[in-house]
Scaffold this motif. Sequence first.
Motif, PDB file in Angstrom:
ATOM      1  N   ASP A  22       0.862  -1.330   0.106  1.00  0.00           N
ATOM      2  CA  ASP A  22      -0.205  -0.059   0.104  1.00  0.00           C
ATOM      3  C   ASP A  22       1.070   1.341   0.051  1.00  0.00           C
ATOM      4  O   ASP A  22       0.207   2.402   0.257  1.00  0.00           O
ATOM      5  N   ASN A  25      -0.553   3.495  -2.938  1.00  0.00           N
ATOM      6  CA  ASN A  25      -1.809   4.329  -2.812  1.00  0.00           C
ATOM      7  C   ASN A  25      -2.064   4.863  -1.338  1.00  0.00           C
ATOM      8  O   ASN A  25      -3.106   5.486  -1.278  1.00  0.00           O
ATOM      9  N   ASN A  27      -3.080   3.408   1.526  1.00  0.00           N
ATOM     10  CA  ASN A  27      -4.191   2.813   2.367  1.00  0.00           C
ATOM     11  C   ASN A  27      -3.331   2.505   3.698  1.00  0.00           C
ATOM     12  O   ASN A  27      -2.431   1.673   3.656  1.00  0.00           O
TER      13      ASN A  27
END
Length: 66
Positions: A22, A25, A27
């Motif tokens: 992650d 992105n 997250n």
Amino acid sequence: MDGKNRKDIYPGLEVEIILKKDQRNGNLTRGIVANLLTSAPYHSRGIKVRLEDGQVGRVASVPEEE
């Protein structure tokens, strides 16, 4: 609180981490710290930890107590 100082992170603490997959992105994954994997007192990208469910990542933040 950010998770860059090892002295602030300890087993049993609820944290939000960024998993390796992650990193692009952003997250966040929330969980309870099982153990600390970074031995240095400070890390610029966050202390690496293993959560109780086995996931490994760097601490992005420590949620405030409610």
